[in-house]
Write a protein that holds these residues in place. Structure first.
Motif, PDB file in Angstrom:
ATOM      1  N   MET A 166       0.818  -1.059  -0.137  1.00 24.82           N
ATOM      2  CA  MET A 166       0.039  -0.244   0.130  1.00 24.82           C
ATOM      3  C   MET A 166       1.022   1.419   0.052  1.00 24.82           C
ATOM      4  SD  MET A 166      -3.416  -0.433  -0.229  1.00 24.82           S
ATOM      5  CE  MET A 166      -3.954   1.109   0.840  1.00 24.82           C
ATOM      6  N   ASP A 167       2.029   1.273   0.509  1.00 24.59           N
ATOM      7  CA  ASP A 167       2.761   2.391   0.505  1.00 24.59           C
ATOM      8  C   ASP A 167       3.234   2.633  -0.717  1.00 24.59           C
ATOM      9  OD1 ASP A 167       2.929   3.393   3.234  1.00 24.59           O
ATOM     10  OD2 ASP A 167       4.946   2.568   3.740  1.00 24.59           O
ATOM     11  N   PHE A 168       3.473   1.739  -1.598  1.00 28.77           N
ATOM     12  CA  PHE A 168       4.031   1.855  -2.833  1.00 28.77           C
ATOM     13  C   PHE A 168       2.948   2.634  -3.699  1.00 28.77           C
ATOM     14  CE2 PHE A 168       7.563  -1.031  -2.040  1.00 28.77           C
ATOM     15  CZ  PHE A 168       8.552  -0.472  -2.621  1.00 28.77           C
ATOM     16  N   TYR A 169       1.653   2.347  -3.505  1.00 31.10           N
ATOM     17  CA  TYR A 169       0.535   3.083  -4.472  1.00 31.10           C
ATOM     18  C   TYR A 169      -0.079   4.050  -3.569  1.00 31.10           C
ATOM     19  CZ  TYR A 169       0.824  -1.340  -7.332  1.00 31.10           C
ATOM     20  OH  TYR A 169       1.314  -2.202  -8.319  1.00 31.10           O
ATOM     21  N   VAL A 170      -0.675   3.817  -2.654  1.00 27.63           N
ATOM     22  CA  VAL A 170      -1.433   4.974  -1.677  1.00 27.63           C
ATOM     23  C   VAL A 170      -0.483   5.962  -1.028  1.00 27.63           C
ATOM     24  CG1 VAL A 170      -3.211   5.559  -0.304  1.00 27.63           C
ATOM     25  CG2 VAL A 170      -3.525   3.571  -1.898  1.00 27.63           C
ATOM     26  N   GLY A 171       0.467   5.358  -0.240  1.00 28.35           N
ATOM     27  CA  GLY A 171       1.300   6.338   0.372  1.00 28.35           C
ATOM     28  C   GLY A 171       2.092   7.301  -0.382  1.00 28.35           C
ATOM     29  N   VAL A 172       2.760   6.709  -1.576  1.00 29.19           N
ATOM     30  CA  VAL A 172       3.606   7.469  -2.361  1.00 29.19           C
ATOM     31  C   VAL A 172       2.569   8.373  -3.195  1.00 29.19           C
ATOM     32  CG1 VAL A 172       5.094   7.311  -4.531  1.00 29.19           C
ATOM     33  CG2 VAL A 172       5.529   5.815  -2.671  1.00 29.19           C
ATOM     34  N   SER A 173       1.680   8.012  -3.761  1.00 31.98           N
ATOM     35  CA  SER A 173       0.876   8.878  -4.546  1.00 31.98           C
ATOM     36  C   SER A 173       0.027   9.855  -3.711  1.00 31.98           C
ATOM     37  CB  SER A 173      -0.356   8.061  -5.110  1.00 31.98           C
ATOM     38  OG  SER A 173      -1.504   7.580  -4.193  1.00 31.98           O
ATOM     39  N   SER A 174       0.072   9.876  -2.295  1.00 32.60           N
ATOM     40  CA  SER A 174      -0.422  10.652  -1.313  1.00 32.60           C
ATOM     41  C   SER A 174       0.302  12.119  -1.406  1.00 32.60           C
ATOM     42  CB  SER A 174      -0.433  10.243  -0.062  1.00 32.60           C
ATOM     43  OG  SER A 174       0.582  10.182   0.852  1.00 32.60           O
ATOM     44  N   LEU A 175       1.622  12.036  -1.689  1.00 30.92           N
ATOM     45  CA  LEU A 175       2.450  13.119  -1.592  1.00 30.92           C
ATOM     46  C   LEU A 175       2.107  14.059  -2.870  1.00 30.92           C
ATOM     47  CD1 LEU A 175       5.952  11.489  -1.504  1.00 30.92           C
ATOM     48  CD2 LEU A 175       4.612  12.421   0.399  1.00 30.92           C
ATOM     49  N   LEU A 176       1.524  13.902  -3.701  1.00 32.58           N
ATOM     50  CA  LEU A 176       0.884  14.420  -4.818  1.00 32.58           C
ATOM     51  C   LEU A 176      -0.354  15.256  -4.793  1.00 32.58           C
ATOM     52  CD1 LEU A 176       1.610  11.878  -8.007  1.00 32.58           C
ATOM     53  CD2 LEU A 176       3.169  13.453  -6.681  1.00 32.58           C
ATOM     54  N   TRP A 177      -1.081  14.879  -3.544  1.00 30.54           N
ATOM     55  CA  TRP A 177      -2.135  15.767  -3.317  1.00 30.54           C
ATOM     56  C   TRP A 177      -2.407  16.002  -1.703  1.00 30.54           C
ATOM     57  CZ3 TRP A 177      -4.305  12.473   0.477  1.00 30.54           C
ATOM     58  CH2 TRP A 177      -4.195  11.210   0.308  1.00 30.54           C
ATOM     59  N   ASP A 178      -1.042  15.829  -0.919  1.00 31.97           N
ATOM     60  CA  ASP A 178      -1.154  16.269   0.367  1.00 31.97           C
ATOM     61  C   ASP A 178       0.419  16.819   0.786  1.00 31.97           C
ATOM     62  OD1 ASP A 178      -1.307  16.530   3.167  1.00 31.97           O
ATOM     63  OD2 ASP A 178      -1.671  14.366   3.549  1.00 31.97           O
ATOM     64  N   ASP A 179       0.256  18.154   1.157  1.00 33.83           N
ATOM     65  CA  ASP A 179       1.415  18.915   1.275  1.00 33.83           C
ATOM     66  C   ASP A 179       1.890  19.039   2.558  1.00 33.83           C
ATOM     67  OD1 ASP A 179       2.053  19.477  -1.518  1.00 33.83           O
ATOM     68  OD2 ASP A 179       0.624  21.226  -1.422  1.00 33.83           O
ATOM     69  N   ASP A 180       1.064  18.296   3.596  1.00 35.73           N
ATOM     70  CA  ASP A 180       1.023  18.371   5.057  1.00 35.73           C
ATOM     71  C   ASP A 180       2.282  17.476   5.412  1.00 35.73           C
ATOM     72  OD1 ASP A 180       0.994  18.060   7.788  1.00 35.73           O
ATOM     73  OD2 ASP A 180      -0.970  19.163   7.600  1.00 35.73           O
ATOM     74  N   ASP A 181       3.406  18.064   5.694  1.00 35.27           N
ATOM     75  CA  ASP A 181       4.360  17.102   6.083  1.00 35.27           C
ATOM     76  C   ASP A 181       4.437  16.829   7.474  1.00 35.27           C
ATOM     77  OD1 ASP A 181       5.390  17.297   3.466  1.00 35.27           O
ATOM     78  OD2 ASP A 181       7.050  18.620   3.897  1.00 35.27           O
ATOM     79  N   ALA A 182       3.904  17.843   8.381  1.00 31.22           N
ATOM     80  CA  ALA A 182       3.906  17.475   9.946  1.00 31.22           C
ATOM     81  C   ALA A 182       3.226  16.411  10.234  1.00 31.22           C
ATOM     82  CB  ALA A 182       3.314  19.055  10.585  1.00 31.22           C
TER      83      ALA A 182
END
Length: 264
Positions: A166-182
């Motif tokens: 899931m990290d490869f698919y959803v987790g990595v893709s989330s960086l493209l729509w979620d800028d919240d690094d905190a």
């Protein structure tokens, strides 16, 4: 492991547009962790200061979004008129307001989650750096079995592997729509999960994907893709090692796009 059902339990925050401030849901919304309040499409409950939206698991994207929509609509009926429910990864309450809330409301989380990239050991609960800070998850649940003992080593290992996938698919893709690094450094770590009797809960994503039907559909589709490819023998964590974890932890959008181009 033949077919999959996918659900979610995102957390949303109550916002008063007249005062431009967030307020706690605990005085308005029924349901608790122990006894969620059943509504059309799932259930609602209070989680700390947030409204937690639990949906009935489904096998297609249209029903996934439909259940989310119906449960959120039910939650609105219990809130003051004009309230907006915001899908924001990190929000802040006025300090005086937050400190006056009951201790039970200010208590964060009910149990620690685990780290799939470190043999499933328990993650430490991160401290809040700012008084009044709250973070909202967009956790995804994947079901493929039922009544599995959560200490079963075979089931546990399957959960660990599924979460890495899931990290490869959803987790990595989330960086493209979620800028919240905190949040990603605390409650949204790579590989965060909980074992469930029916499958697994993936806890890395924030609630940001709740903002549009398109993102809801994307999260469902990528989850189903990750699960079915895993079922069919794909093991990206064997092919690529822990590169997904490194990309998520560094919030590297360029590398995220490059990896997604390679695997999708």
């Amino acid at each position: 492991m033949q077919n999959f059902l996918i659900g979610c339990d995102p957390e949303l925050f109550c916002f008063n547009p007249q005062t431009a401030s967030f307020f706690s849901a605990h005085e308005y919304v029924p349901g608790t962790k122990q006894e969620p309040y059943l509504v059309d499409g799932g259930a609602i409950q209070v989680d700390g200061t947030a409204v937690e939206v639990n949906i009935n698991p489904v096998d297609n994207a249209e029903d996934f979004f439909g259940n989310i929509y119906r449960v959120i609509e039910s939650a609105y009926t219990y809130l003051p008129e004009g309230t907006e429910l915001h899908a924001k990864p990190t929000i802040y309450y006025a300090e005086g307001y937050y400190q006056a809330l009951p201790r039970r409301v200010r208590t964060i989380g009910c149990e620690r989650d685990r780290d799939a990239w470190n043999s499933g050991i328990l993650n430490e609960t991160p401290p809040h750096a700012v008084i009044g800070e709250a973070q909202g998850g967009g956790h995804v649940h994947i079901g493929w079995t039922e009544d599995q003992p959560m200490r079963n080593p075979i089931h546990r290992q399957m959960c660990i592997d599924m979460i890495k996938q899931m990290d490869f698919y959803v987790g990595v893709s989330s960086l493209l729509w979620d800028d919240d690094d905190a949040r990603r450094k605390g409650y949204g770590r790579a590989g965060a999960f909980r074992v469930k009797p029916y499958g697994v809960e993936y806890r890395t994503p924030s609630n940001r994907w709740l903002r549009t039907k398109e993102l809801c559909t994307e999260v469902f589709d990528l989850t189903m893709l990750a699960a079915t490819r895993y079922r069919d023998g794909e093991r990206l964590f064997d092919d690529y090692g822990n590169v997904a974890k490194e990309i998520i932890e560094s919030s590297n959008k360029a590398e995220a796009k490059e990896l997604l181009d390679a695997i999708l």
